[in-house]
Each structure stands twice: as C-alpha cells, then as structure tokens.
Design a protein around this motif. Structure first.
Motif, short mmCIF file in Angstrom:
data_model
loop_
_atom_site.label_atom_id
_atom_site.label_comp_id
_atom_site.label_asym_id
_atom_site.label_seq_id
_atom_site.Cartn_x
_atom_site.Cartn_y
_atom_site.Cartn_z
N GLN A 108 9.68 2.88 0.70
CA GLN A 108 8.79 2.99 1.87
C GLN A 108 9.19 4.14 2.78
O GLN A 108 8.38 4.68 3.51
CB GLN A 108 8.83 1.70 2.67
N TYR A 344 13.33 -6.28 9.00
CA TYR A 344 13.08 -5.16 8.07
C TYR A 344 14.22 -4.15 8.23
O TYR A 344 14.76 -4.01 9.33
CB TYR A 344 11.74 -4.49 8.40
N ALA A 351 11.27 -9.93 12.08
CA ALA A 351 9.85 -10.20 11.83
C ALA A 351 9.63 -11.70 11.68
O ALA A 351 8.55 -12.22 11.95
CB ALA A 351 9.40 -9.47 10.58
N PRO A 370 -1.83 -14.95 14.70
CA PRO A 370 -2.38 -13.65 15.11
C PRO A 370 -1.75 -12.49 14.34
O PRO A 370 -0.73 -12.67 13.68
CB PRO A 370 -2.03 -13.56 16.59
N SER A 371 -2.37 -11.31 14.47
CA SER A 371 -1.88 -10.12 13.79
C SER A 371 -0.45 -9.82 14.23
O SER A 371 -0.11 -9.93 15.40
CB SER A 371 -2.81 -8.96 14.16
N GLY A 372 0.39 -9.47 13.25
CA GLY A 372 1.77 -9.10 13.57
C GLY A 372 2.69 -10.30 13.72
O GLY A 372 3.86 -10.15 14.10
N SER A 373 2.19 -11.51 13.42
CA SER A 373 3.03 -12.70 13.64
C SER A 373 4.03 -12.92 12.50
O SER A 373 4.91 -13.77 12.60
CB SER A 373 2.15 -13.94 13.83
N LYS A 375 3.02 -13.10 8.95
CA LYS A 375 2.44 -13.80 7.78
C LYS A 375 2.72 -13.05 6.48
O LYS A 375 3.20 -13.63 5.50
CB LYS A 375 0.91 -13.98 7.96
N SER A 376 2.43 -11.74 6.46
CA SER A 376 2.63 -10.99 5.21
C SER A 376 4.11 -10.84 4.86
O SER A 376 4.45 -10.67 3.68
CB SER A 376 2.01 -9.60 5.33
N THR A 377 4.95 -10.91 5.87
CA THR A 377 6.39 -10.84 5.59
C THR A 377 6.81 -12.01 4.71
O THR A 377 7.67 -11.87 3.83
CB THR A 377 7.17 -10.82 6.92
N TYR A 386 12.28 -8.22 -0.68
CA TYR A 386 13.45 -8.14 0.22
C TYR A 386 14.22 -9.45 0.09
O TYR A 386 13.66 -10.47 -0.33
CB TYR A 386 13.02 -8.03 1.69
N GLN A 417 -4.40 -8.02 0.95
CA GLN A 417 -5.47 -7.29 1.64
C GLN A 417 -5.49 -5.83 1.19
O GLN A 417 -6.46 -5.15 1.38
CB GLN A 417 -5.28 -7.38 3.17
N GLU A 494 -4.74 -12.56 3.10
CA GLU A 494 -5.95 -11.96 3.70
C GLU A 494 -6.89 -11.47 2.59
O GLU A 494 -7.53 -10.43 2.74
CB GLU A 494 -5.60 -10.79 4.63
N HIS A 525 -5.97 -14.89 9.00
CA HIS A 525 -6.17 -15.15 10.43
C HIS A 525 -7.60 -15.58 10.68
O HIS A 525 -7.99 -15.83 11.81
CB HIS A 525 -5.73 -13.95 11.27
N1 ATP Z 1 7.75 -2.37 6.19
C1 ATP Z 1 7.99 -2.71 7.45
N2 ATP Z 1 9.02 -2.14 8.11
C2 ATP Z 1 9.29 -2.47 9.38
N3 ATP Z 1 8.59 -3.40 10.10
C3 ATP Z 1 7.56 -3.99 9.49
C4 ATP Z 1 7.19 -3.69 8.14
N4 ATP Z 1 6.13 -4.45 7.81
C5 ATP Z 1 5.83 -5.18 8.88
N5 ATP Z 1 6.68 -4.93 9.89
C6 ATP Z 1 6.70 -5.56 11.22
O1 ATP Z 1 6.95 -6.96 11.04
C7 ATP Z 1 6.12 -7.73 11.90
C8 ATP Z 1 5.30 -8.75 11.08
O2 ATP Z 1 4.43 -8.01 10.24
P1 ATP Z 1 3.47 -8.74 9.20
O3 ATP Z 1 2.81 -7.69 8.40
O4 ATP Z 1 4.25 -9.77 8.47
O5 ATP Z 1 2.43 -9.44 10.15
P2 ATP Z 1 1.05 -10.17 9.81
O6 ATP Z 1 1.06 -11.44 10.55
O7 ATP Z 1 0.88 -10.25 8.34
O8 ATP Z 1 0.04 -9.15 10.44
P3 ATP Z 1 -1.50 -8.83 10.01
O9 ATP Z 1 -2.27 -10.08 10.14
O10 ATP Z 1 -1.91 -7.79 11.00
O11 ATP Z 1 -1.41 -8.29 8.61
C9 ATP Z 1 5.25 -6.75 12.67
O12 ATP Z 1 5.84 -6.58 13.94
C10 ATP Z 1 5.34 -5.45 11.89
O13 ATP Z 1 5.30 -4.33 12.74
#
Ligand code: ATP
Length: 576
Positions: A108, A344, A351, A370-373, A375-377, A386, A417, A494, A525
């Motif tokens: 990345q 990360y 995260a 919500p966005s950034g919470s 979920k994708s992590t 990871y 997504q 998503e 979401h």
């Molecule tokens: N590769 C990365 N490196 C550093 N930080 C990251 C990385 N990917 C995500 N983050 C941070 O980790 C946090 C959670 O991100 P994540 O993508 O899991 O959120 P999300 O709930 O899936 O958001 P969305 O609904 O917008 O996709 C966010 O603050 C994001 O900025």
C-alpha cells in the motif's frame, strides 16, 4: 548483503549457461585474433617468396579461423540470448512469487505507477546483467590471458607492456566514464518512475483533468519530465560516444610502445622480422574484447539501482506469515473476535479498540456503523491481510494465526465495495469463482445474483476494470462469482451499496436464502433486510456500541435505532 551479491545469487542457477556463453565469446574473439595473426604471417612470409609447401599450414589456418569466427559468433549470440531470456524469466517469476505475500498490507505504501516501474522497467534493466555486465569482463580477462601467453613466447617485456595497456582499457577508461556519469542511472530510473506515474494519472484521470481544465498543465509536467530524461540520456551518450575512440587510443599507444620495444629485439635477431606484423595485428585484434567494458560499468550502475529498488520491496517483512506447522481449516465455521485492537502500520490511532463478538456457524451476522467506524478493517483482519495488534481471532476455535493465510482466504468468499473485474469476458470473470463451472451453473449464479439476462451475454467483454458495465451490474457479477465459489464462509462488504434500494433489498434477501447453512457476515451502513439477521453488531469509532437482534436494537433506541429511523422513516431519495 550488498545488492550486487544478491543479484549474483539470482543468476547462480545459470552458471553453466553463462560459462558456455563466455567460452564461446572468448573463442569468437580468439578466432579473430587467430585469423589476423595467421594472415599477417602468411603475407609477411609470402613477401619472402617461399615454396608453396611452406605456406600450406597458414592457408589452412586462415580458412579455419575465418569459418570458425563466423560459426562461433552465431553460437555465442544464440547461447547469450538464450541465457539472457532464461535469466529474465526466472527473475520475473521469482519477483512475482516474492511479491504475493506482501500484498496488500506492505504494497500500500507504493504508488501503483512506482510498482509498475519496478515490476516492468527495473526487471527489464536486469536483462543486461549477464550480457553486458558479467560476460564482457570475463571475456576480456581471458583474451588478455591468451595474449599474455602468445606474446610471452616472444618476449615477456612485450607481454607485460600489452597487459598494462589492457589494464588501462579495462580499468582506467571505465572508471573515468563511471565518474563522469555518476548518479545518472539513479536519476534516470527516478525520472522514468515519475513519468510512468504521470502517464497513468493522465490516462486514468483524464475525465477529471478535462473537467477541471488541467489537461494542458498536466501535459506540461509530462513534457518537462521527458525533457529531463532526454537531458540525462544525452549526458550519458556524450560520455559513451567517447569510449570507442579512447579504447582506440589505448590500442594505438600499445602498438607504438610495442613497436618501439620490438625494434632492438628484431635488429639483434632475438625475434625474426616476419613476426613484427603478426604481433602488431594480434595486439590490435585483442582490443575488440575491451570495447564493451566502459559500457559494462554504466550497466552495472543501472543494474545495481534496479536491483536496489527491487530488493527494497522483496526484503520487506510480510505483514503476515504462514506458521511452520499450519493447522487445518476447521469444519466449524464460527468466527470469534476476542478483545481485538488493531492499528494500521504507521497510524497512531487504533482502527479497532478492544472488540469482542461471535458470528456462529450457519448464522447471519451484520456489522453496521457510520463511515470510518472500522467495519472494513474487520474484513481485512479476517482475511489475514494484517495481524491483530492485540487480542485474537478464531474460526471454529482455531486461531487465525495458526492457519495458512492462503487456506483461510480460499475458504472465505468476499464481495467488497471495491470489486475488481478483469478486462476479460463476463464468462472469464465468473469462472474465477469456479473454473470448472458449466454454462448452466454460470446462468444459475447470475440468476441468483439478480442479473439472469447476462446468461445470454457470457462472451461479452467486460471492459477495462469492467467499465462496459454499470456499477450495479459489476457488483452483481461479483456476487455471482461468489455464489459459484461455494466457500463455507461468506462476507459481503458494502457489496450492494451501488444498487438501488429495491434491488439492494432483493439481492440481500437472495444472498441470505442462498447462504442458508453458511456463516454469513455482512458489512453495511445501509440497513436492508436487517430483520433476517441473527445478530447485528453496531460499531462506532472502532468500538462495539450495541449488539443484538434487529428488534432488540430498535427497542434500545440507541445509534442503530436512529440510523434505522433516518433510513426508513424519513423519505430520502436514492440519489442522495
Ligand atoms: N490502509 C489503511 N491505512 C491506515 N488507516 C486506514 C487504512 N484503512 C482504513 N484506515 C483507517 O481506519 C479507520 C477505519 O476504516 P474502515 O475502512 O475500516 O472503516 P469503515 O467503517 O469500513 O468505513 P466505510 O464505511 O467508509 O468504508 C478509518 O479511520 C480509516 O481512515
């Protein structure tokens, strides 16, 4: 270990091929020397009007060396090219295999254009490693040895003199050339990487550049980069063009010095006068082996730079490793997160913070928030892109880190997504899920994903990145691909976000019924078909804030209930 040693380790499997090519290279130049020396002897001797009998061996020699030179040159080129291409394909396969464990976590940090330059440009640069860096000095040394022996027969002094001039051609000229061109290989590879990045941005971002009226500005940057490349190449060429005259100068100096030393030897009768021309043309012919040496140093610098950029990536520690004795993937597909915290790499803020939840075998679990919470992590951790910073994740009671990451990924189907469709036909994209699937199975999967009509368009080209399809169609092709994969664990991240509300609901309900006995984890979401999930986990800023069934969560009147009301009780048009 230095870059050079690492590069040499890469070429080691081709040692015998390289030795063969070096020997044929030596034999080719050796034949040239033999041809000229025999011809010189023949002409000098003929001037003395000897009998034909005395010239016979030399005539045969001229014929032999003449034919051998042509034939050996052909064999040398054949072996050298074959060695170069085998070497290159070996390095390429090695590079791809070493790159795979680093994806995606460690890659990345690189821009895609920079990666492309390393994968294509830098590996191509190594094409010169054998043919222009390793072979020329080896051949030159052998030719110098040959002359040492041949001339040593007449006089050790002449032999030593020629060795000194060979040394000057092999070391002094390349070193001066190297000093004049110092750093240019590094500058050139950086300029090329910047150019590649700008070109990719130009092609992929053309619509944005047009919209913001920035085309001309971007083209100006590209022109400046091209000019910079030309300037570096011009400087390199100026130095390179001087190589041949300088080697010629060295050769002439060697000839004059040798003639000066030969004079007294011939007058004193220590050496027959007939050998003068033979010695002189032999020396002149030997310098052919030294012509590629100054360029070899230039190529060495380029290869070292390319090798450095390649090893920079390859030597990175993978974010996840396979344990020495991996455990089997369990038959129980329950997922359990226990006090998981994750940061990360390079990020100070976690995260995910201390999250624990269970998604039981055969159950449907939704993770909303919500966005950034975070979920994708959760998806990235489950797919073992990871390792967790703290806490543990298990599948069927077996720790994720105790299993082979490839086996884990093979057992989890995911539609994210950011679906990637290959620039292939719809059929080829679907077969990625199950290469053995027949047309009927493909049609069923498409039907279940809500795009049954595509069963008649299996051979339609999907376009670059699937651009010949709408976002929703791409997403449903990816869902059909997942259906075909038949993995026991399914994750939708998503996956339906780009569909309109009605289709999204339909596809979600279809997925829930299709994954009847499977563990389904849906990250979203948009709260669709939530009543059908056994468990809903609500995330906010990396922590679990609510957990329960749809009706439980509505009663709690917390974040989930507010999100639900916002999405279902207020009339929000889809286009928002
Ligand atoms: N590769 C990365 N490196 C550093 N930080 C990251 C990385 N990917 C995500 N983050 C941070 O980790 C946090 C959670 O991100 P994540 O993508 O899991 O959120 P999300 O709930 O899936 O958001 P969305 O609904 O917008 O996709 C966010 O603050 C994001 O900025």
């Amino acid at each position: 270990m230095t870059v050079l040693l690492k590069l040499l380790r890469l070429v080691r499997p081709f040692t015998w091929w390289m030795i063969l090519a070096i020997i044929t290279g030596f034999a080719t130049i050796g034949s040239s020397i033999g041809l000229l020396m025999t011809a010189a002897w023949l002409l000098s001797k003929a001037a003395l009007h000897p009998s034909f009998h005395e010239l016979q061996i030399a005539i045969v020699g001229v014929r032999f060396f003449g034919i051998a030179r042509g034939a050996l040159r052909y064999i040398e080129r054949l072996v050298a090219h074959s060695t170069t291409f085998r070497l290159l394909s070996n390095i390429r396969v090695w590079f791809y295999a070493s790159l795979e464990p680093l994806a995606p976590a460690r890659l990345q940090q690189y821009k895609s254009a920079d990666l492309l330059q390393r994968i294509v440009g830098d590996i191509d640069a190594l094409e010169n490693l054998y043919a222009r860096v390793i072979a020329p000095p080896a051949t030159a040394m052998m030719i110098s040895g040959l002359l040492w022996v041949l001339l040593g027969y007449f006089s050790w002094e002449i032999s030593l003199t020629v060795l000194l001039f060979h040394g000057a051609a092999a070391l002094v000229i390349p070193l001066i050339s190297g000093m004049l061109n110092r750093g240019s290989a590094l500058q050139l590879s950086r300029t090329k990487a910047h150019q590649q990045a700008a070109t990719i941005d130009y092609v992929q971002g053309m619509a944005e550049l047009q919209l913001f009226g920035q085309i001309e500005r971007h083209l100006e940057t590209m022109r400046a980069q091209k000019q910079q490349e030309l300037n570096i190449q011009r400087k390199q060429a100026l130095v390179q063009r001087a190589h041949e005259p300088l080697i010629g100068l060295c050769m002439n100096a060697a000839v004059i010095t040798v003639l000066w030393k030969l004079g007294p030897l011939v007058t004193s009768g220590a050496i027959e006068s007939i050998w003068t021309a033979v010695i002189v043309v032999g020396i002149m012919a030997s310098f052919e082996a030294f012509l590629p040496l100054p360029d070899a140093l230039q190529h060495l610098e380029t290869d070292r730079e390319a090798g450095k950029r390649i090893f920079d990536i390859i030597d990175t520690e993978p974010a996840v490793t396979t344990p020495p004795h991996p455990l089997e993937f369990p038959s129980d597909h329950s997922i359990s997160f226990s006090n998981v915290t994750f940061c990360y790499p390079g990020s100070a803020t976690p995260a995910l913070r201390n999250i624990s939840f269970d998604a039981r075998h055969g159950e449907k679990t939704a993770i909303v928030g919500p966005s950034g919470s975070g979920k994708s992590t959760i998806t990235s951790l489950l797919l073992r892109f990871y390792n967790t910073t703290e806490g543990s994740i298990t599948i069927g009671g077996t720790g994720l880190q105790q299993m082979d990451p490839d086996i884990v990924r093979r057992n989890i189907s995911i539609v994210s997504q950011k679906t990637y469709l290959f620039a292939e036909t719809i059929r080829q994209n679907l077969l990625l899920g199950n290469p053995q699937a027949n047309d009927q199975q493909l049609a069923n999967a498409l039907q279940q994903a809500g795009i049954g009509a595509f069963a008649r368009k299996l051979d339609q080209w999907a376009g670059q990145h699937g651009m010949q399809l709408s976002g929703g169609e791409r997403q449903r092709i990816a869902i059909a691909r997942t259906i075909l994969q038949q993995a026991p664990l399914i994750m939708l991240d998503e996956a339906t976000a780009s569909l309109d509300t009605i289709t999204e609901k339909k596809v979600m309900e279809q997925m829930i019924s299709l994954t009847h006995n499977k563990t389904l984890l849906v990250i979203t979401h948009k709260l669709q078909a939530m009543e059908q999930f056994d468990r809903i986990i609500v995330l906010d800023r990396g922590t679990i804030v609510e957990e329960g069934s749809h009706s439980d969560l509505l009663q709690q009147k917390g974040i989930y209930s507010s999100m639900w009301k916002l999405q279902h009780e207020t009339v929000i048009p889809d286009i928002l």
